[in-house]
Each structure stands twice: as structure tokens, then as C-alpha cells.
Design a protein around this motif. Structure first.
Motif, PDB file in Angstrom:
ATOM      1  N   LEU A   5      11.522   0.360  -0.301  1.00 42.16           N
ATOM      2  CA  LEU A   5      11.585   1.974   0.093  1.00 42.16           C
ATOM      3  C   LEU A   5      10.507   2.277   0.963  1.00 42.16           C
ATOM      4  N   VAL A   6      10.432   3.151   2.142  1.00 43.50           N
ATOM      5  CA  VAL A   6       9.560   3.524   3.022  1.00 43.50           C
ATOM      6  C   VAL A   6       9.223   5.075   2.785  1.00 43.50           C
ATOM      7  N   ILE A   7       8.131   5.610   2.610  1.00 41.18           N
ATOM      8  CA  ILE A   7       8.028   6.806   2.450  1.00 41.18           C
ATOM      9  C   ILE A   7       6.748   7.173   3.370  1.00 41.18           C
ATOM     10  N   ASP A   8       6.883   7.807   4.591  1.00 39.46           N
ATOM     11  CA  ASP A   8       6.152   8.182   5.691  1.00 39.46           C
ATOM     12  C   ASP A   8       6.574   9.596   6.343  1.00 39.46           C
ATOM     13  N   ASP A   9       5.542  10.369   6.693  1.00 36.42           N
ATOM     14  CA  ASP A   9       6.180  11.740   7.399  1.00 36.42           C
ATOM     15  C   ASP A   9       6.186  11.479   8.757  1.00 36.42           C
ATOM     16  N   GLU A  10       5.870  10.242   9.478  1.00 31.47           N
ATOM     17  CA  GLU A  10       6.045   9.995  10.878  1.00 31.47           C
ATOM     18  C   GLU A  10       7.300   9.544  11.042  1.00 31.47           C
ATOM     19  N   PRO A  11       8.552  10.224  11.550  1.00 24.20           N
ATOM     20  CA  PRO A  11       9.737   9.538  11.889  1.00 24.20           C
ATOM     21  C   PRO A  11       9.765   8.524  12.673  1.00 24.20           C
ATOM     22  N   ASP A  12       8.995   8.215  13.930  1.00 25.36           N
ATOM     23  CA  ASP A  12       9.127   7.394  14.817  1.00 25.36           C
ATOM     24  C   ASP A  12       8.445   5.811  14.070  1.00 25.36           C
ATOM     25  N   VAL A  28      16.500  -1.373   3.389  1.00 22.33           N
ATOM     26  CA  VAL A  28      15.598  -0.287   3.798  1.00 22.33           C
ATOM     27  C   VAL A  28      15.677   0.961   3.530  1.00 22.33           C
ATOM     28  N   LEU A  29      15.329   1.435   2.364  1.00 22.89           N
ATOM     29  CA  LEU A  29      15.452   3.146   2.290  1.00 22.89           C
ATOM     30  C   LEU A  29      14.094   3.929   2.976  1.00 22.89           C
ATOM     31  N   THR A  30      14.466   5.028   3.234  1.00 21.52           N
ATOM     32  CA  THR A  30      13.353   5.824   4.011  1.00 21.52           C
ATOM     33  C   THR A  30      13.472   7.207   3.664  1.00 21.52           C
ATOM     34  N   THR A  31      12.495   7.905   3.593  1.00 23.55           N
ATOM     35  CA  THR A  31      12.262   9.385   3.656  1.00 23.55           C
ATOM     36  C   THR A  31      10.888   9.691   4.215  1.00 23.55           C
ATOM     37  N   THR A  32      10.880  10.865   4.638  1.00 28.09           N
ATOM     38  CA  THR A  32       9.679  11.581   5.351  1.00 28.09           C
ATOM     39  C   THR A  32       8.825  12.435   4.699  1.00 28.09           C
ATOM     40  N   ASN A  33       9.013  12.419   3.140  1.00 30.81           N
ATOM     41  CA  ASN A  33       8.385  13.560   2.350  1.00 30.81           C
ATOM     42  C   ASN A  33       8.169  13.014   0.834  1.00 30.81           C
ATOM     43  N   GLY A  34       7.185  13.360   0.444  1.00 30.39           N
ATOM     44  CA  GLY A  34       6.599  12.800  -0.970  1.00 30.39           C
ATOM     45  C   GLY A  34       7.642  13.092  -1.996  1.00 30.39           C
ATOM     46  N   PHE A  35       8.218  14.474  -2.110  1.00 24.66           N
ATOM     47  CA  PHE A  35       9.411  14.740  -3.131  1.00 24.66           C
ATOM     48  C   PHE A  35      10.178  13.632  -3.321  1.00 24.66           C
ATOM     49  N   ASP A  36      11.039  13.561  -2.225  1.00 25.32           N
ATOM     50  CA  ASP A  36      12.316  12.847  -2.107  1.00 25.32           C
ATOM     51  C   ASP A  36      11.770  11.152  -2.365  1.00 25.32           C
ATOM     52  N   GLY A  37      10.699  10.911  -2.016  1.00 29.23           N
ATOM     53  CA  GLY A  37      10.253   9.772  -2.332  1.00 29.23           C
ATOM     54  C   GLY A  37      10.220   9.307  -3.688  1.00 29.23           C
ATOM     55  N   ILE A  38       9.475  10.096  -4.581  1.00 29.08           N
ATOM     56  CA  ILE A  38       9.435  10.063  -5.849  1.00 29.08           C
ATOM     57  C   ILE A  38      10.927   9.965  -6.433  1.00 29.08           C
ATOM     58  N   ARG A  39      11.832  10.770  -5.813  1.00 26.49           N
ATOM     59  CA  ARG A  39      13.100  10.568  -6.583  1.00 26.49           C
ATOM     60  C   ARG A  39      13.695   9.476  -6.272  1.00 26.49           C
ATOM     61  N   LEU A  40      13.588   9.011  -4.983  1.00 29.32           N
ATOM     62  CA  LEU A  40      14.331   7.617  -4.744  1.00 29.32           C
ATOM     63  C   LEU A  40      13.623   6.366  -5.344  1.00 29.32           C
ATOM     64  N   ALA A  41      12.416   6.428  -5.461  1.00 36.63           N
ATOM     65  CA  ALA A  41      11.823   5.252  -6.163  1.00 36.63           C
ATOM     66  C   ALA A  41      12.220   5.129  -7.441  1.00 36.63           C
ATOM     67  N   LEU A  42      12.275   6.325  -8.237  1.00 39.28           N
ATOM     68  CA  LEU A  42      12.761   6.155  -9.846  1.00 39.28           C
ATOM     69  C   LEU A  42      14.077   6.191  -9.840  1.00 39.28           C
ATOM     70  N   THR A  43      14.953   6.444  -9.069  1.00 38.52           N
ATOM     71  CA  THR A  43      16.451   6.081  -8.928  1.00 38.52           C
ATOM     72  C   THR A  43      16.890   4.984  -8.451  1.00 38.52           C
ATOM     73  N   GLU A  44      16.625   4.429  -7.413  1.00 37.63           N
ATOM     74  CA  GLU A  44      16.858   3.278  -6.729  1.00 37.63           C
ATOM     75  C   GLU A  44      16.110   2.026  -6.945  1.00 37.63           C
ATOM     76  N   ARG A  45      14.989   2.450  -7.744  1.00 36.83           N
ATOM     77  CA  ARG A  45      14.256   1.029  -8.302  1.00 36.83           C
ATOM     78  C   ARG A  45      14.094  -0.008  -7.246  1.00 36.83           C
TER      79      ARG A  45
END
Length: 221
Positions: A5-12, A28-45
């Protein structure tokens, strides 16, 4: 397939890292915000989280803190442009397994990802370590002393793991800083000594011996 899982606010940057990791064979899963990052990390493991620190809203340090509180076994590699050494130290002490500064070479990122995933695979292949009366459960990340469970923090677990793998050998402070905290420099702090003190309180105090001006030794008897 190994999941990252990649969590970073820079889309490029996210697209660049995603492409590099997928080329190396990872899902690879990605998100550009911390809130969704927490959710994805805990649900997708995921097997590994690559996390930026400087993000609007929920920043990376808050994400790391939330993840370590809810899943201390989750492995997080910090990828950030911050030059704040104290922030880097704080993240590693909270439980991040590595820190790579931006700008970075993609080959180094891939090498660090492979290294951290190898560590995970090694722990999964061997479920427990035992030295004398102490047993470390690598899956549950739990310490048993004379058969009684004892809670360990993320950093205590990693430190004890290294000491047990090298039982009866002297582990230098620099070795421990590198292997447990991920430092390639001496941060001029007493983090090793403090963590050793906490471990001694959970084991027999005489099991971890101080080797003056060198480091520490976990004795098997």
C-alpha cells in the motif's frame, strides 16, 4: 501475490512508485490521503505500507501512530522529504521499519522493499524463537517468560528478536541502531539503552548483559 500500500499526496509520485513496484511483481494499492490510508491498511492487510509524512489533513505521523496502535505487526516504510531528524527518529521509535528520504533512487526503494519483505517472510517461516526460559512468538508478536505472556511494543519486539537471533554474541550499539531502528547514522540518543532497560524489566534483569563501550549480549543460560 505480495501486496503493498502506497500512501502519498503527490499523484505523480504515487503513479511512479506504483509502476516501479508493479514492474517488480507486487500488487499495489494506492491512496493520496491519510484517512483512506488508515482504512485501506486495516482492511486490506498489506504486506508493507509505503508512507509519506507531509500530507494535508491526516499527516503521515498520525497515520503511523493509528496503524501501530491497531496493528503493531504492520510493517511501514517511511518515504518522505522531511529533513527533521527528530521526526525521523520519532517515526522509527513508533514502529516504522525503515526510512527513505526524497528524492530517492528507484533502485534503492526496490532494494529496501525487498529487504523488508524478506524479513517478513523469514519470520513467517519460523513461528517461534526460544532462548532459555523465554519464547518469542513471531506470528502473534508475543513474549512468553516461563510460559507467561508479556506484552511487547513494536520496538521491543524487534530488539529482542535481534538479540535472540544472536544469542550469546555481543551486539554493538551501532548494529542495533541499524538493524532495529534502521539508522545508518548515530542519532546521539540513548534509544537503545532505554529500550534495553524496558526489556530487562520484562525478562530476568541478568539475561541481557552490558558489554562496556561495545553493546549488549543476550545470554542463553
Amino acid at each position: 501475490m505480495t501486496k503493498i500500500l502506497v500512501i502519498d499526496d503527490e499523484p505523480d509520485l504515487v503513479k511512479f512508485v506504483k509502476r516501479a513496484l508493479e514492474t517488480d511483481g507486487y500488487q499495489v494499492l494506492t491512496t493520496t490521503n491519510g484517512f483512506d490510508g488508515i482504512r485501506l491498511a486495516l482492511t486490506e492487510r498489506p504486506d508493507l505500507v509505503v508512507l509519506d509524512l507531509i500530507m494535508p489533513g491526516v499527516n503521515g505521523e498520525a497515520v503511523l501512530s493509528a496503524l501501530m496502535a491497531q496493528d503493531p505487526g504492520l510493517r511501514v516504510l517511511i518515504l518522505s522529504a522531511t529533513g527533521d531528524v527528530q521526526l525521523r527518529i520519532s517515526c522509527l521509535e513508533q514502529g516504522a521499519v525503515d526510512f527513505l528520504a526524497k528524492p530517492f533512487a528507484v533502485r534503492e526503494l526496490i532494494a529496501r522493499v525487498r529487504s523488508r519483505l524478506r524479513e517478513t517472510a523469514t519470520m513467517r517461516r519460523r513461528d517461534t524463537l526460544q532462548v532459555g526460559n523465554i519464547v518469542l512468538d513471531l506470528q502473534a508478536r508475543q513474549l512468553l517468560v516461563d510460559g507467561k505472556p508479556t506484552v511487547l511494543s513494536q520496538r521491543e519486539f524487534l530488539l529482542l528478536l535481534h538479540l535472540m537471533r544472536n544469542a550469546n554474541a555481543v551486539c554493538t550499539r551501532q548494529e542495533l541502531l541499524s538493524e532495529v531502528w534502521g539508522y545508518d547514522f548515530d542519532p546521539a540518543t540513548n534509544v537503545v539503552d532505554v529500550c534495553i532497560g524496558r526489556l530487562r524489566a520484562k525478562l530476568r534483569p541478568d539475561l541481557i548483559v552490558t558489554v562496556r563501550n561495545v553493546g549488549y549480549q543476550l545470554q542463553s543460560a
